[in-house]
Scaffold this motif. Structure first.
Motif, PDB file in Angstrom:
ATOM      1  N   PRO A 176      35.232  44.527  44.843  1.00 35.32           N
ATOM      2  CA  PRO A 176      35.180  43.121  45.257  1.00 35.32           C
ATOM      3  C   PRO A 176      34.862  42.915  46.768  1.00 35.32           C
ATOM      4  O   PRO A 176      34.289  41.762  46.895  1.00 35.32           O
ATOM      5  CB  PRO A 176      36.725  42.814  45.206  1.00 35.32           C
ATOM      6  CG  PRO A 176      37.366  44.061  45.189  1.00 35.32           C
ATOM      7  CD  PRO A 176      36.662  45.310  44.674  1.00 35.32           C
ATOM      8  N   ASP A 177      34.765  43.862  47.535  1.00 32.78           N
ATOM      9  CA  ASP A 177      34.716  43.663  48.912  1.00 32.78           C
ATOM     10  C   ASP A 177      33.047  43.831  49.214  1.00 32.78           C
ATOM     11  O   ASP A 177      32.146  44.277  48.863  1.00 32.78           O
ATOM     12  CB  ASP A 177      35.148  44.699  49.831  1.00 32.78           C
ATOM     13  CG  ASP A 177      36.683  44.594  49.895  1.00 32.78           C
ATOM     14  OD1 ASP A 177      36.966  43.550  49.764  1.00 32.78           O
ATOM     15  OD2 ASP A 177      37.261  45.718  50.142  1.00 32.78           O
ATOM     16  N   THR A 178      32.672  42.664  50.106  1.00 27.97           N
ATOM     17  CA  THR A 178      31.059  42.526  50.162  1.00 27.97           C
ATOM     18  C   THR A 178      30.411  43.657  50.970  1.00 27.97           C
ATOM     19  O   THR A 178      31.415  43.916  52.186  1.00 27.97           O
ATOM     20  CB  THR A 178      30.855  41.189  50.798  1.00 27.97           C
ATOM     21  OG1 THR A 178      31.449  40.063  50.124  1.00 27.97           O
ATOM     22  CG2 THR A 178      29.334  41.059  51.391  1.00 27.97           C
ATOM     23  N   ARG A 286      28.874  38.401  44.249  1.00 27.51           N
ATOM     24  CA  ARG A 286      29.446  39.071  44.999  1.00 27.51           C
ATOM     25  C   ARG A 286      29.548  38.753  46.422  1.00 27.51           C
ATOM     26  O   ARG A 286      30.522  38.699  47.510  1.00 27.51           O
ATOM     27  CB  ARG A 286      29.745  40.795  44.829  1.00 27.51           C
ATOM     28  CG  ARG A 286      30.767  41.477  45.959  1.00 27.51           C
ATOM     29  CD  ARG A 286      30.772  42.921  45.579  1.00 27.51           C
ATOM     30  NE  ARG A 286      29.562  43.408  45.752  1.00 27.51           N
ATOM     31  CZ  ARG A 286      29.279  44.823  45.469  1.00 27.51           C
ATOM     32  NH1 ARG A 286      30.286  45.660  45.317  1.00 27.51           N
ATOM     33  NH2 ARG A 286      28.170  45.508  45.669  1.00 27.51           N
ATOM     34  N   ARG A 340      30.864  33.557  44.092  1.00 26.23           N
ATOM     35  CA  ARG A 340      31.706  34.621  44.708  1.00 26.23           C
ATOM     36  C   ARG A 340      33.068  34.560  44.209  1.00 26.23           C
ATOM     37  O   ARG A 340      33.538  35.343  43.638  1.00 26.23           O
ATOM     38  CB  ARG A 340      31.724  34.567  46.125  1.00 26.23           C
ATOM     39  CG  ARG A 340      32.594  35.576  46.780  1.00 26.23           C
ATOM     40  CD  ARG A 340      32.582  36.142  48.260  1.00 26.23           C
ATOM     41  NE  ARG A 340      33.478  36.706  48.537  1.00 26.23           N
ATOM     42  CZ  ARG A 340      33.766  38.221  48.380  1.00 26.23           C
ATOM     43  NH1 ARG A 340      32.918  38.842  47.586  1.00 26.23           N
ATOM     44  NH2 ARG A 340      34.514  38.890  48.759  1.00 26.23           N
ATOM     45  N   GLN A 341      33.577  33.194  43.966  1.00 28.31           N
ATOM     46  CA  GLN A 341      34.830  32.985  43.344  1.00 28.31           C
ATOM     47  C   GLN A 341      34.897  33.403  42.044  1.00 28.31           C
ATOM     48  O   GLN A 341      35.681  33.863  41.442  1.00 28.31           O
ATOM     49  CB  GLN A 341      35.445  31.397  43.483  1.00 28.31           C
ATOM     50  CG  GLN A 341      35.545  30.913  45.070  1.00 28.31           C
ATOM     51  CD  GLN A 341      35.440  29.591  45.079  1.00 28.31           C
ATOM     52  OE1 GLN A 341      35.443  28.976  44.322  1.00 28.31           O
ATOM     53  NE2 GLN A 341      36.108  29.120  46.146  1.00 28.31           N
ATOM     54  N   ARG A 344      35.016  37.143  41.685  1.00 27.12           N
ATOM     55  CA  ARG A 344      36.196  37.734  41.879  1.00 27.12           C
ATOM     56  C   ARG A 344      37.225  37.460  40.565  1.00 27.12           C
ATOM     57  O   ARG A 344      38.214  38.228  40.232  1.00 27.12           O
ATOM     58  CB  ARG A 344      36.990  37.062  43.173  1.00 27.12           C
ATOM     59  CG  ARG A 344      36.160  37.658  44.346  1.00 27.12           C
ATOM     60  CD  ARG A 344      36.626  37.197  45.882  1.00 27.12           C
ATOM     61  NE  ARG A 344      38.007  38.081  45.931  1.00 27.12           N
ATOM     62  CZ  ARG A 344      37.974  39.160  46.437  1.00 27.12           C
ATOM     63  NH1 ARG A 344      37.012  39.775  47.096  1.00 27.12           N
ATOM     64  NH2 ARG A 344      39.102  39.819  46.630  1.00 27.12           N
ATOM     65  N   THR A 348      35.525  42.263  38.805  1.00 24.48           N
ATOM     66  CA  THR A 348      35.876  43.504  39.592  1.00 24.48           C
ATOM     67  C   THR A 348      36.136  44.756  39.054  1.00 24.48           C
ATOM     68  O   THR A 348      36.342  44.770  37.885  1.00 24.48           O
ATOM     69  CB  THR A 348      37.016  43.008  40.436  1.00 24.48           C
ATOM     70  OG1 THR A 348      38.327  43.226  39.679  1.00 24.48           O
ATOM     71  CG2 THR A 348      37.018  41.798  41.174  1.00 24.48           C
TER      72      THR A 348
END
Length: 364
Positions: A176-178, A286, A340-341, A344, A348
Motif C-alpha cells: 500500500p505504501d507509495t 497507488r 488512491r483511496q 487502498r 493491497t
C-alpha cells in the motif's frame, strides 16, 4: 506449512505478483518454508527476493525439449522439498506441472493453480480457444483449487466448463505504501503539456496500436505519450510502424524504475483488447494517478469512471481520442486522489495474501 511456487516465465505481471506475495508469505510461514521454482535465465526479475528462496531449472524457453526438461526438474524438486502446497503460475507451468499427475494418482501435495489470464480469452482462432479450454478442463481434476484474478476470469472459467466448486476469486494486490522516488530519478517530462504513460508490450493484446492512432489525431494539443516496455513481435503491429512525433519510447526498463515514470505522468493509458486483471492499473492508482482504460474483460472492475479514471469501448479510437481531448491537469489530479483511496480499499497485498493463505488452509 511449506509452499513451492512454480512459474515457467515470470517477466512482467507474474514477477510483480511473486515479488509482492512471497515476502508476505515468508513473514507468515518462515523464509525457508516458501520457495520459488523459476528458470535460471529469469532470476533478474525476482531480484528483490532472497536468493535462498529460489530453486532454478534450466530455461524459460517454450520448445518441447525445454518444457520437458522443466517438468523433470520440477518433479524432482517436489520430491526433494516435499511441499504441502504447490502453487503454479500461468498456463505453461500449469500444463507442465499438472500433466504428470493425470497418470500418477499417488499421494501428492495440494495443487493451487492460477493462469494469470486465461489463454482461452485471447483473441485467437476459435480452434485455439477450444483447445486451451479443453486442456484446462482436462487438468482440473488434479487441481485442488483454481485462483481467478478477477470476477470476469471466474465467470469465463464457469462458461467453458471448469468446476465452479474449485474456482476462487482473489484480486491481485500490491504494497500500500507509495514508493519513494527521488527527484533525480524522475524522467524528464515537460510540465507544459499533459504526460500520458503506457506501460507494457506494444502488441495487439495491449491495444498500443489504437493508442498510437489516437495520438496521431491530437497533434494540435499539448499532450505527449511516454511508452515503456518491449516492442511488439506480432505481425499485427509491426515493430517498424512509425510513431507520431508526440510519442517517446523508452524500451524495457527494470521494474524498480516504473514508479518514477508513474510519479512523473498525469494519467496511465490502458487501451487493452483483453486483460485478465491489469496490474499497471493498481500500481498507477497507488501513486495517485488515474487510469484511462478500455472496457475489455476485467478492467471495469479496477477502473471506475469518475473515481479512479475513465473507461472507453475497447478498439474505439474515436472514443479514446475524445477522452484525451477532454483531459485537463486539475481534473486528473482530482481523480488521482480518489484513485488512491479506491486502491487502498480493494487492492493491497495484505488483502491478497490473507485470502490466499485462507485458501491454502482450506485445501491443506
Amino acid at each position: 506449512m511449506k509452499i513451492l511456487h512454480v512459474a515457467q516465465k515470470v517477466k512482467g505481471g507474474v514477477a510483480t505478483h511473486l515479488c509482492e506475495l512471497i515476502p508476505e508469505q515468508q513473514a507468515r510461514y518462515g523464509e525457508d518454508q516458501v520457495l520459488v521454482a523459476i528458470a535460471a535465465d529469469e532470476t533478474e526479475h525476482l531480484a528483490s527476493l532472497p536468493p535462498s528462496s529460489l530453486r532454478l531449472f534450466g530455461s524459460s524457453a517454450r520448445s518441447p525439449g525445454a518444457l520437458a526438461a522443466m517438468g523433470r526438474d520440477v518433479a524432482r524438486l517436489i520430491r526433494r522439498e516435499q511441499p504441502d502446497i504447490v502453487h503454479i503460475h500461468s498456463t505453461f507451468a500449469g500444463l507442465v506441472v499438472r500433466l504428470p499427475f493425470l497418470l500418477r494418482r499417488s499421494t501428492r501435495a495440494k495443487i493451487i493453480y492460477c493462469a494469470h489470464g486465461w489463454a482461452f480469452n485471447m483473441q485467437v482462432s476459435q480452434a485455439k480457444r477450444r483447445a486451451y479450454a479443453a486442456a484446462e478442463r482436462l487438468l482440473a481434476p488434479v487441481t485442488d483449487a483454481i485462483l481467478c484474478i478477477s470476477r470476469f476470469e471466474q465467470r469465463r472459467a464457469v462458461e467453458v466448463g471448469l468446476p465452479s466448486s474449485k474456482l476462487h476469486m482473489v484480486y491481485n494486490g500490491i504494497a500500500p505504501d507509495t514508493p519513494v522516488v527521488a527527484p533525480s530519478e524522475l524522467p524528464d517530462f515537460a510540465t507544459d503539456r499533459l504526460n500520458l504513460l503506457f506501460v507494457g508490450r506494444q502488441d495487439p493484446q495491449k491495444g498500443y496500436d489504437d493508442l498510437r492512432d489516437a495520438m496521431a489525431r491530437v497533434l494540435d494539443l499539448p499532450v505527449h505519450l511516454h511508452v515503456v516496455g518491449d516492442r511488439s513481435v506480432s505481425n499485427d503491429d509491426s515493430p517498424g510502424e512509425p510513431d507520431p512525433p508526440n510519442v517517446t519510447r523508452y524500451g524495457w526498463i527494470p521494474i524498480g524504475r516504473i514508479p518514477a515514470f508513474l510519479e512523473a505522468c498525469d494519467v496511465v493509458m490502458m487501451p487493452s483488447r483483453w486483460e485478465g486483471f491489469g496490474l499497471v492499473a493498481i500500481e498507477a492508482m497507488r501513486q495517485g494517478k488515474p487510469v484511462c482504460a478500455s472496457d475489455a474483460d476485467a478492467l471495469p472492475e479496477l477502473v471506475v469512471p469518475g473515481i479512479s479514471g475513465y473507461i472507453f469501448p475497447a478498439g474505439n479510437v474515436d472514443a479514446l481520442t475524445e477522452l484525451i481531448r477532454s483531459m485537463s491537469r486539475p481534473q486528473l489530479q482530482r481523480l488521482g486522489v480518489s484513485a488512491r483511496q479506491h486502491f487502498r480499499a480493494k487492492f493491497t497485498v495484505e488483502q491478497m495474501s490473507n485470502a490466499i493463505s485462507k485458501l491454502y488452509e482450506e485445501v491443506a
